[in-house]
Design an enzyme around this catalytic site. Structure first.
Site, PDB file in Angstrom:
ATOM      1  N   LYS A   1       0.866  -1.178   0.000  1.00 53.36           N
ATOM      2  CA  LYS A   1       0.000   0.000   0.000  1.00 53.36           C
ATOM      3  C   LYS A   1       0.903   1.230   0.000  1.00 53.36           C
ATOM      4  O   LYS A   1       2.049   1.175   0.424  1.00 53.36           O
ATOM      5  CB  LYS A   1      -0.918   0.007   1.232  1.00 53.36           C
ATOM      6  CG  LYS A   1      -1.855  -1.209   1.286  1.00 53.36           C
ATOM      7  CD  LYS A   1      -3.012  -1.025   2.261  1.00 53.36           C
ATOM      8  CE  LYS A   1      -2.612  -1.264   3.696  1.00 53.36           C
ATOM      9  NZ  LYS A   1      -3.790  -1.312   4.610  1.00 53.36           N
TER      10      LYS A   1
ATOM     11  N   GLU B   1       2.127   9.690   1.377  1.00 54.66           N
ATOM     12  CA  GLU B   1       1.224  10.646   2.033  1.00 54.66           C
ATOM     13  C   GLU B   1       1.085  10.354   3.529  1.00 54.66           C
ATOM     14  O   GLU B   1       1.178  11.255   4.358  1.00 54.66           O
ATOM     15  CB  GLU B   1      -0.165  10.637   1.386  1.00 54.66           C
ATOM     16  CG  GLU B   1      -0.208  10.416  -0.119  1.00 54.66           C
ATOM     17  CD  GLU B   1       0.419  11.519  -0.947  1.00 54.66           C
ATOM     18  OE1 GLU B   1       0.433  12.674  -0.502  1.00 54.66           O
ATOM     19  OE2 GLU B   1       0.914  11.199  -2.052  1.00 54.66           O
TER      20      GLU B   1
END
Lengths: 208, 327, 712
Positions: C674, C678
């Protein structure tokens, strides 16, 4: 510039000849204002350039360069645009980030705030001059090992600064390293890795 | 940047002479402030006189006086053994300023001559009486978080950005100046000036004069001195407020005290009344607090820098605490 | 070059280029006859250009042109209306006499040297008709409007504003000032028209295909006639996610002077021309019962945009699914001001939103006299309450524990002001961050040579995370080819297409395509081996020799499957910090950091850790130092430089512990990875603000937390 040679110092004779011939100009002080007026009057700008340029001898990474440059050219722009040594980076152009750090006579400075002409006769070391042949400088190797960078743009400045930091004796503790490396901004935020790299080189005790 | 004439000189006399000949000429030494200002168009000298080859780099103790040449670099002074041992306040202040690279370039004389970092001074599209007399002060009703609380005028509320100068003001330094007639000597605290109606003048150096050296008398403060710099990040930032504090203590009694502040005025701000109050008293938190209140007399803020009315006295207390605890 | 210390195969593949200065960024390519562009910025904030006097500049030595709206070459895409990518009023540079923000370029001087161009630019005199501008967010907040897309504007689950009816309620406002990305590399472009109809550019971009597309459609020339090169990018953090008007200006200027033109904008122009994280106002209402069960969450947000474009970001999204409250409502509006258009900045709207939500969660925990972790666990969402479906994977509860143990959370007292070291108050704080674990479509070409070398190509980018390094490790994982025999080429628009590097999706998207391409190569090789009576374990050289082939090659497009609609896919982070706050001076130091990443399988451990470290450093900036200040009287930034806009320096950053859950996500992509870029930053600023409260008892809801705010 691609069409300029490194050794582009104009012949001294041609400059003198020009000054002799050009009685109009010898009567005037060689101020920039005068040159501007010359430009206004559409006087051949190659002559104007001769007024403005002065000779400069530099040793960069062991190579001697005889140049002719305008006094307003910074050491940073000279390295990047004239000598094509683009490893030294422009990050702010105002001495506020450290990306342009080089060694002048072994001392780390911000090349963006140094006029090139002020370095007459001096020895400049840039990131391109740090490794020995194919062998990386220990600081370069340590930066790779500790991943002391991401985008890589501040990296040459960080490494030049780091080498100086160890040589100055300002790398004896993490706190010292952090303080004395604070003149080099890394926006990717690799600071802890940079500190680890410097600490390792310092502890290795070798010559840097 | 406008192109300019560039010449090199090797003696202070030649330097002063060539300065006298040309009103648009400026000296350049480290260049860390001047080149920056030229790039921004704040100043555009038509001639630069490179004084780096003038032999003014000495740092030496002569009798009871430390002589520091105007061209000694900030790093050389900060790292000098005598300075570290006898004038740690100066060493600390220097190391609190700028970055290692800039300190390698910047000189003592240049540090004294640096201009304010006020954003309105730096931006040539903004009003600024210091840059362009008569255009008004952008900061007074603008972004003035960094600005002065002492000695301001209608015309200007800028601060002097130096750290080194704060320590030199505290250490009773003298400035030796050369002009075509010879040399003159003034007290360091009289070198810089308040803005008044002529903020374009940062100091009392005349147009044909050159700083030759700074002299600092030996003192009894070395053991208990501290330079506190409060800033928005841990390093490489100008001071919100800074305090140079030096104490001579005899079993917690203050025999002598020197205090100066940075980030609060157009010049290094020496706290003579607070010094007078503390002299002869015990070095206690209560007395430090009373001294800090005395120091704030006459202060005035402009909105965004209101916090300095609290930060300044707090910083005086903290600097005195630190200086005291060094024993 | 040899590297004696280099033993770890996971070192960056471009490390040697970067530490030796060989890595070339856009401004470092030397083209014959290169010229230099320097911009003339508008000195007014709103109005009309009434005249440009460029005579003196044109006569100055070395000047080739002063390009402005008065003499620019034709740009077909600007001529045509409603043509992509110039929708609803994108700033058509040098195609308008209107000024939309202070610093908008009104002309570009092109000269044969940089110094001459700088000098001549100062000679250009521009006159204006000035109009009244609006840059002050607070003063204009009533003019906020819902964005064009109404679905992002409002959300209600259960009952709106239900928090107000709960036993314990919190209602607070949170302010994030404008922040500026400020990557170390200055923006710009180097452009050269090879023919009338074909242009080559060296760009600073997060997406070479996107830049190619924008130039192609703006100048209305075929895609294949636009070559974009961007091998090394000196940081982006979002600001290079679009092709900015100044880049179009460079292409225009190059057309005008018929020579290569290089523009490198100045640091102060980085504040105006290439976006920013927009100023945002937020209001959060939380309602809980006495046991700490959330009954209602309300989150309203207003973010700034420009007068000529609607910029939107996901400020309120996290609030919809992070905690399992039965009643949730959110609203999002934008406020047009006379500034340049913002652009997503690392952890974009989510970072803004997480500051507010995770601060409010801490405030509520304090009101309830609960431990902040216990409060979060009490309201833990096992499944996605917004979309009513399972998370693809979520180990946040485990992450809380790991991070708390590592930091020494047990030292924290629930009441503030309980820990002191001399003049320093010590506090502990934590927060959660979350970002979509998205995956897009990408194509990778793979060539496996008889000598064992593997070449992979895709028009992806690397703004710093280490794209090539990650891809090489994906390929190694599939094929077992040693990483030093694998080359990944990117940053070239002629390579097979890949999306821009943004939204933490490169590993998931391009990594999947690498995975699929390598899997295809493996299958092809196995087939060749079988066909020639050999085993797949035989050396590739022999298999290919037997088949008379120099290499095998595949080009593989890879897209996400329908698992994306069955599962909610998010990457999570938990940030723990210890801060020290000086009572007298108001100075805040972050003294310890533990960041835990719940971001699936970690493909490239060394660069992954660096991403988390970098996010924390960015988070320190957001929390403590960064703010772009406009003097609204002039509409102009006043701290637009690196001395006054404070990004953290080395001395601001302590050692940082990074922990990864490192469990593969079963659904996101073949690697089980994943995204991370961010989440490394999202939530961090709230952890700091929460720790400052724990240290001092002072709740600061307007970032950054500077000494003046501590003392006030």
């Amino acid at each position: 510039m691609a069409d300029k040679k490194t050794n582009n110092c104009p012949e001294k004779d041609s400059r003198r000849d020009f000054l002799k011939q050009s009685t109009l100009y010898t009567a005037l002080a060689l101020t920039p204002v005068t040159v501007l007026k010359a430009a206004d009057k559409k006087v051949d700008e190659r002559f104007a350039a001769l007024f403005e340029k002065i000779p400069l001898t530099l040793n960069v990474n062991g190579s001697k360069h005889a140049l002719s440059i305008e006094p307003r050219v910074t050491l940073l722009d000279l390295l990047r645009e004239e000598l094509q040594l683009t490893g030294t980076k422009k990050g702010c152009d105002h001495g506020q980030c450290g990306a342009c750090t080089v060694h002048v006579d072994g001392v780390r400075v911000n090349s963006c705030l140094s006029l090139a002409v002020m370095n007459e006769g001096k020895s400049i070391t840039t990131i391109e001059g740090l490794a020995t042949g194919d062998t990386l400088h220990p600081m370069q190797a340590a930066f790779i090992k500790h991943d002391g960078f991401q985008c890589g743009y501040c990296t040459p400045g960080q490494i030049m600064s780091a080498v100086a930091c160890v040589r100055e004796g300002h790398a004896k503790s993490k706190a010292d390293i952090r303080e004395y490396m604070s003149g080099n901004i890394c926006r990717c935020g690799a600071y802890p890795n940079i500190v680890d790299a410097i600490e390792e080189v310092q502890k290795s005790g070798g010559t840097v | 940047m406008i192109n300019f004439q560039y010449i090199r000189t090797t003696t202070s006399k030649a330097a002063v002479d060539s300065l006298g000949k040309d009103k648009t000429a400026k000296f350049i030494a480290g260049g860390t402030n001047l080149v920056d200002l030229m790039k921004r168009g704040v100043t555009a000298p038509e001639k630069l006189i490179d004084i780096n080859n003038v032999p003014l780099k000495q740092i030496e103790l002569k009798g009871n006086i430390l002589h520091i040449g105007a061209l000694a670099t900030n790093a050389a002074v900060a790292e000098h053994a005598v300075v570290k041992q006898r004038f740690p306040l100066l060493s600390q202040a220097l190391n609190a300023g700028a970055s290692a690279q800039l300190r390698n370039m910047a000189t003592v004389g240049g540090n004294m001559m640096q201009r304010t970092r006020c954003g309105y001074f730096y931006d040539i599209t903004m009003p600024c009486n210091k840059r362009e007399p008569g255009t008004g002060c952008g900061a007074k009703e603008g972004y003035n978080r960094m600005h002065a609380i002492f000695g301001t005028s209608e015309a200007c509320i800028a601060v002097h950005p130096s750290d080194m100068c704060i320590a030199l003001a505290a250490l009773d330094a003298q400035v030796v100046i050369m002009n075509p007639k010879g040399e003159r000597k003034i007290s360091f605290v009289d070198f810089h000036r308040l803005p008044g109606a002529t903020p374009e003048k940062d100091n009392n150096l005349q147009a044909n004069e050159m700083i030759i050296r700074v002299e600092i008398p030996l003192n009894t403060l070395a053991e208990n001195s501290y330079y506190l710099k409060v800033r928005d990040r841990a390093s490489y930032a100008f001071a919100l407020v800074s305090v140079a504090a030096g104490l001579e203590l005899k079993s917690n009694r203050i025999i002598k005290v020197r205090l100066a502040m940075g980030g609060v005025a157009h010049k290094p701000w020496r706290l003579t009344e607070a010094e007078a109050f503390l002299t002869g008293k015990d070095a206690t938190e209560v007395n430090f607090k009373l001294a800090s209140e005395i120091a704030l007399k006459g202060s005035k803020s402009f909105g965004q820098n209101n916090f300095k009315l609290k930060l300044a006295p707090n910083s005086i207390i903290e600097a005195l605490n630190q200086a005291k605890s060094k024993a | 070059m040899k590297n004696s210390l280099l033993k770890d195969d996971t070192d960056r593949v471009d490390g040697i280029d970067k530490v030796t200065g060989k890595a070339k960024y856009f401004a470092e390519y030397q083209l014959p006859g290169i010229t230099y562009g320097v911009l003339v910025p508008s000195t007014i904030t709103k109005g009309t250009i009434t005249g440009i006097d460029s005579k003196a500049a044109e006569r100055a030595p070395g000047v080739l042109a002063v390009v402005s709206h008065l003499n620019r070459p034709e740009v077909k895409g600007y001529e045509a209306s409603n043509t992509k990518p110039v929708p609803n009023g994108t700033l058509k540079i040098f195609y308008t006499d209107k000024i939309a923000f202070n610093g908008q370029p009104v002309a570009m001087v092109v000269a044969d040297t940089y110094e001459r161009a700088v000098y001549a630019a100062a000679l250009v005199k521009v006159s204006y008709n000035k109009e009244i501008h609006a840059t002050d967010f607070d003063e204009n907040i009533s003019k906020a409007k819902p964005p064009r897309n109404p679905s992002s504007a409002f959300y209600v689950r259960g009952e709106a504003e239900a928090y107000k009816n709960s036993a314990v309620t919190i209602e607070q406002e949170y302010i994030l000032p404008t922040e500026t990305h400020n990557p170390m590399e200055l923006h710009g472009m180097l452009a050269h028209w090879d023919t009338e109809n074909r242009v080559t550019v060296y760009a600073k971009t997060q997406g070479v295909k996107a830049t190619q597309n924008t130039i192609s459609s703006t100048f209305m020339i075929p895609m294949e006639n636009v070559q974009v090169n961007s091998e090394f990018v000196g940081g982006g953090f979002g600001m290079a996610l679009r092709t900015w008007p100044v880049e179009i200006a460079v292409v225009m200027a190059a057309k005008k002077v018929k020579r290569p033109v290089k523009l490198v904008i100045t640091r102060d122009q980085m504040f105006t021309l290439v976006g920013h994280r927009p100023h945002a106002w937020q209001k959060i209402g939380l309602g809980a019962d006495q046991d700490g069960v959330l009954k209602g969450i309300t989150h309203h947000a207003i973010g700034q945009t420009s007068s000529y474009e609607d910029f939107t970001e996901n400020i309120v999204n996290m609030t919809k699914f992070m905690y399992k409250s039965p009643n949730v409502n959110t609203s999002y509006k934008i406020l047009p001001l006379d500034v340049g258009t913002p652009i997503w900045m690392r952890g974009p709207g989510e970072a803004t939103g997480a500051f507010a939500l995770e601060s409010a969660m801490d405030e509520m925990a304090h009101a309830l006299k609960m431990d902040p972790i216990a409060f979060r666990l009490k309201n833990y969402a096992e499944t996605d309450p917004e979309k009513n479906r399972p998370f693809s994977s979520k180990y946040v509860d485990e992450a809380y524990k790991l991070g708390a143990d590592k930091l020494g959370w047990s030292k924290r007292k629930n009441e503030p002001r309980q820990n002191k070291e001399g003049q320093w108050l010590v506090g502990y704080g934590m927060s959660t961050g979350v970002f979509s674990a998205g995956r897009g479509k990408a194509t990778v070409r793979g060539v496996w040579y008889a000598d064992g070398r593997l070449l992979l190509q895709s028009a992806s980018s690397d703004i710093g995370p280490g794209t090539g390094t990650g891809m090489v490790q994906v390929a190694h994982g599939v094929l077992g080819v040693p990483v030093n025999k694998i080359t990944f080429e990117l940053g070239d628009s002629s390579l097979p297409p890949a999306p821009s590097q943004g939204g933490s999706a490169t590993m998931s998207t391009v990594g999947s395509a690498v995975h699929d391409a390598c899997t295809a190569l493996k299958n092809n090789l196995a087939e060749l081996a079988a066909n020639s009576g050999m085993s797949v374990t035989d050396p590739i050289a022999e298999i290919l020799k037997k088949n008379n082939l120099p290499s095998i090659e595949v080009t593989k497009e890879s897209s996400p499957g329908n698992d994306q609609s069955k599962y909610s896919m998010y990457s999570f982070s938990i940030h723990f910090v210890e801060v020290k706050v000086h009572e007298l001076t108001g100075v805040v130091k972050v003294s310890k950091i533990v960041s835990v990443g719940d971001s699936g399988k970690i493909v490239s451990p060394k660069t992954a850790r660096s991403q988390m470290v970098g996010g924390a450093v960015g988070g320190i900036g957001m929390a403590l130092t960064e703010e772009s200040v406009i003097d609204h009287r002039y509409g102009k930034f006043i701290n637009n430089n690196f001395a006054d806009y404070h990004v953290p320096v080395n001395a601001d950053v302590p050692d940082i512990d990074v922990i990864f859950i490192n469990k593969p996500d079963p659904y996101t992509n073949p690697m089980g990875a994943k995204g991370m870029g961010e989440i490394a930053l999202i939530g961090f600023s709230a952890a700091v603000a929460n720790a400052v409260f724990n240290a001092t008892g002072k709740r600061i809801r307007t970032l950054p937390i500077t000494p003046d705010k501590i003392l006030s």
